[in-house]
Design a protein around this motif. Structure first.
Motif, PDB file in Angstrom:
ATOM      1  N   ASP A  16       5.066   8.488  -1.629  1.00 18.67           N
ATOM      2  CA  ASP A  16       3.855   7.904  -2.081  1.00 18.67           C
ATOM      3  C   ASP A  16       2.926   8.651  -2.958  1.00 18.67           C
ATOM      4  OD1 ASP A  16       3.476   9.379   0.018  1.00 18.67           O
ATOM      5  OD2 ASP A  16       1.594   8.455   0.595  1.00 18.67           O
ATOM      6  N   ASP A  51       0.699  -1.291  -0.180  1.00 19.58           N
ATOM      7  CA  ASP A  51       0.083  -0.197  -0.023  1.00 19.58           C
ATOM      8  C   ASP A  51       0.998   1.155   0.142  1.00 19.58           C
ATOM      9  OD1 ASP A  51      -2.531  -1.489  -0.016  1.00 19.58           O
ATOM     10  OD2 ASP A  51      -2.366  -1.374   2.246  1.00 19.58           O
ATOM     11  N   THR A  92       1.424   4.404   1.413  1.00 18.73           N
ATOM     12  CA  THR A  92       1.029   5.244   2.659  1.00 18.73           C
ATOM     13  C   THR A  92       2.200   6.007   2.861  1.00 18.73           C
ATOM     14  OG1 THR A  92       1.981   3.500   4.056  1.00 18.73           O
ATOM     15  CG2 THR A  92      -0.165   3.101   3.214  1.00 18.73           C
ATOM     16  N   ASP A  93       2.013   6.752   3.892  1.00 18.94           N
ATOM     17  CA  ASP A  93       3.329   7.717   4.551  1.00 18.94           C
ATOM     18  C   ASP A  93       4.417   6.627   5.269  1.00 18.94           C
ATOM     19  OD1 ASP A  93       1.847   9.814   3.886  1.00 18.94           O
ATOM     20  OD2 ASP A  93       1.357  10.607   6.011  1.00 18.94           O
ATOM     21  N   GLU A  94       3.877   5.714   5.712  1.00 18.25           N
ATOM     22  CA  GLU A  94       5.032   4.883   6.136  1.00 18.25           C
ATOM     23  C   GLU A  94       5.854   4.081   5.164  1.00 18.25           C
ATOM     24  OE1 GLU A  94       5.218   0.603   8.991  1.00 18.25           O
ATOM     25  OE2 GLU A  94       3.403   1.521   8.446  1.00 18.25           O
ATOM     26  N   TYR A 114       7.916  12.057   3.569  1.00 17.60           N
ATOM     27  CA  TYR A 114       6.381  11.547   3.490  1.00 17.60           C
ATOM     28  C   TYR A 114       5.430  11.821   2.243  1.00 17.60           C
ATOM     29  CZ  TYR A 114       7.210  10.657   8.558  1.00 17.60           C
ATOM     30  OH  TYR A 114       7.829  10.584   9.611  1.00 17.60           O
TER      31      TYR A 114
END
Length: 715
Positions: A97, A57, A59-61, A94
């Motif tokens: 993505d 996915d 995502t920010d992570e 961040y």
């Protein structure tokens, strides 16, 4: 002292990795490059989402992970970027993505341009540092765990970082020169410490200048690949982008062949010279080229003007020299003796011999055994009828049987895998018709791949497979299948690498119509997971050896489980299969072998050495004071004195080439040299000794001409 040096080299391996980097000096960027890069990001993200076994996915992570890994890979030694650079880069921490969704490469553009700038500045810093004598009486250290040190705040701090790194490089050379001069057998003129320091610094300067020169060959696309692969490896460690030339190299490594002149080249400063002549190739047959010759110009047979390759990227020079079988290439050489000579060579298919399986016949008392080394599960991606490992192993077994072998050892140590098809072919040489591996697709459907050959099994006698921590993928499928069938005894490390995934290449060009950017390369994509026929997975867990032997890597993190984003371990229902019943004492032989290893003082010493190596890898503070440095080496030498006997180990096994190779070496001395070097290493290999012991212990049931009774009903 040599044994200490070998241990020390492994112990500071992370230092060598951390200080490796590439420089950029060619900053002329075609405006189309950036458009192409945006297209590639869009294309690769689409293919990953559509076809990867387990898409990640965005995502920010996800973005943070990619950011951290990419920046670390760009400058692992922290000898280019400043703290202010890093803080500027962090504005994208961040956002990656979002950038991928929008097909943007702003972070790459920023970091690439900044690295070009900082590389040029750092070369100037190096030029300043290397001209200043190193004072080895100063009491100071360097922390070689560069990942944990901070970025330099300014040029002054960065210059200090460079000074310590170069001093670390120089102090080892300085130490060796003093040791050599203090040797009682030294016959040369003794020099002052100042002269020795100057010589050490000159050697480091020469080495670094050669390194800078090589690094100038690195192009923007090479580092764009680094950026893209920071993204792809977040999906799993084996999903990678391959630019066109990298894909060609992969195909060559898998097929073991290329079309060209048959010479390995290297670049030093501006010159490309011959490093090795490949036996059997056109250069070898012509006897017109020798190791050390420099290639100055290249011309195709229809060219009227030759192209100078002095200063050219080695990959570009190789492309000029390679060519289709039967075509001619003209080379202007500067010979080893300094003369200039123009020669013409007709290109041909060149076999890269070390790619392929090779075998020897061994003897231990009255017991004769075959020994086959398989470097990889090779195949020809361009020719389904080309040379393949399954066919070659079958041929080697037939040859060994004519030599009268009583047992067979298949060496899969350091075999990183290859073709799944070849695993199926190879398993059929040892087991009756049945399943070899189970494969799970993206939609969770499971297929069972079987050996469909109902013909006679090629080898039914005692079989041992040797593995280590670097036996991966296809090696693990074969070892697991033959272990599940009770067909072979697996001997080696506690577990193998642990790669339980299947990759395919997907040509990115097929996704684009009216492509104006040239060859876009390919992506190696994880599309399946494979499982043992017993339902377990080799993912992360690898194959557990039946007989466990200590190794130098026993306490060092290696393998899939130590990668950052591996796919998880899981299990599925087992397949229907019947176990081999040909051994009368399989469990007893395994137990006896483990008892023998556990009681063997040499294996105990190997285990102690592995623990010591693991401890040394945690020692990242290296003194740059000569007395402290020498004391550290003296301490390490004393600590490793007890391991010296490992280097002196010799077994009582005898090896010789097969009859057909004995005939070949009469006209190919290079082949003879390679085989003799291999035999020399095997005679010092304690693991082979135990593999032979296991073969000798195994007893076959007295059943002849009744294959069906050698296999139990469904397990």
């Amino acid at each position: 002292m040599n044994f200490l040096k070998n241990n020390f080299i492994l112990a500071v391996f992370t230092l060598l990795v951390a200080t490796a980097s590439c420089s950029f000096t060619n900053n002329s960027i075609d405006p189309g490059d950036k458009e192409k890069e945006q297209l590639l990001v869009n294309l690769i993200s689409h293919v990953l989402k559509r076809n990867h076994f387990s898409p990640a996915d965005l995502t920010d992570e996800f973005s943070q992970d990619i950011f951290n890994n990419y920046i670390k890979d760009l400058d692992p030694g922290k000898r280019y970027f400043l703290e202010s650079d890093y803080e500027e880069f962090k504005t994208y921490e961040y956002l990656i993505d979002d950038q991928i969704r929008d097909s943007k490469v702003d972070l790459f553009n920023l970091t690439y341009d900044r690295l070009v700038q900082r590389q040029k500045e750092s070369q100037k810093i190096f030029a300043e540092v290397i001209e200043m004598p190193f004072d080895f009486t100063v009491d100071e250290n360097i922390n070689t765990d560069y990942e944990k040190i901070a970025y330099s705040k300014d040029r002054k701090e960065l210059k200090e970082h460079w000074r310590k790194m170069m001093k670390l490089s120089a102090i080892g050379t300085y130490y060796d020169k003093i040791e050599e001069q203090n040797d009682e057998n030294f016959e040369g003129e003794k020099k002052s410490l100042e002269e020795l320091e100057k010589e050490a610094r000159a050697e480091i300067k020469k080495s670094m200048l050669e390194n800078f020169d090589l690094n100038e060959d690195v192009e923007r696309l090479d580092y764009f690949s680094l950026f893209v692969n920071a993204i792809t490896t977040h999906f799993d460690p084996h999903t990678n982008y391959f630019p066109p030339q990298n894909k060609d190299r992969f195909d060559t490594s898998m097929s073991g062949k290329l079309e060209g002149i048959g010479a390995r080249l290297q670049k030093k400063m501006d010159y490309i010279s011959v490093l090795e002549i490949i036996s059997g190739g056109p250069a070898w047959k012509s006897e017109l080229i020798e190791v050390g010759d420099k290639i100055l110009k290249v011309a195709q047979e229809k060219d009227t003007i030759a192209t100078s390759i002095v200063g050219m990227r080695i990959s570009d020079a190789v492309e000029l020299i390679k060519g289709p079988k039967g075509t001619n290439v003209k080379l202007t050489l500067k010979k080893v003796d300094g003369s200039i000579e123009e020669i013409t060579i007709t290109r041909d298919v060149v076999q890269i011999e070390e790619t392929f399986a090779k075998s020897l016949i061994g003897q231990d008392d009255e017991f004769r055994f075959g020994f086959i080394n398989l470097p990889k599960f090779y195949f020809d991606p361009q020719d389904v009828n080309g040379r393949a490992s399954g066919n070659d192993i079958a041929q080697e077994i037939k040859r060994l049987k004519t030599e009268g072998m009583d047992g067979l050892i298949l060496d899969l140590r350091n075999n990183g895998g290859g073709s799944l098809r070849e695993v199926i072919e190879m398993a059929g040489l040892f087991v009756d018709e049945g399943p070899v591996v189970q494969v799970a697709l993206k939609d969770k459907r499971v297929r069972t791949l079987k050996d469909s050959d109902s013909g006679e099994i090629l080898w039914e006698g005692p079989l041992v497979i040797m593995v280590n921590e670097f036996s991966a993928s296809a090696s693990e499928i074969l070892a697991a299948a033959l272990q599940d069938y009770d067909r072979a005894v697996i001997i080696g490390s506690k577990q193998t690498f642990g790669k339980g995934t299947v990759q395919v290449f997907e040509d990115l060009n097929q996704w684009v119509r009216n492509n104006q950017f040239g060859d876009l390369g390919a992506i190696k994509l994880t599309t399946q997971k494979f499982y043992r026929i017993n339902g377990g997975s080799t993912q992360l867990e690898g194959v557990k050896s039946d007989v466990v032997t200590p190794s130098r890597f026993s306490y060092i993190d290696v393998g899939e489980r130590d990668e950052e984003f591996p796919l998880p371990y899981d299990e599925i229902p087992k397949a229907d299969y019947s176990k081999f019943q040909g051994y009368a004492n399989l469990a007893e032989s395994i137990e006896k072998a483990q008892e023998r290893i556990d009681a063997n003082p040499n294996f105990k010493l190997l285990d102690d050495n592995a623990k010591w190596l693991s401890e040394q890898r945690e020692d990242n503070e290296i003194p740059l004071n000569f007395e402290a440095y020498a004391a550290r080496l003296d301490r390490l030498e004393k600590e490793t004195d007890k391991f010296e006997t490992l280097a002196d180990y010799k077994n009582n096994l005898n090896f010789e080439m097969l009859s057909y190779e004995k005939a070949l070496v009469k006209t190919d001395s290079a082949l003879g040299d390679k085989r003799n070097a291999w035999i020399k290493n095997l005679k010092k290999d304690i693991y082979v000794t135990e593999a032979v012991n296991v073969l000798k212990d195994l007893r076959m049931n007295n059943i002849k001409n009744a294959n069906q009774t050698k296999w139990s009903v469904k397990d």
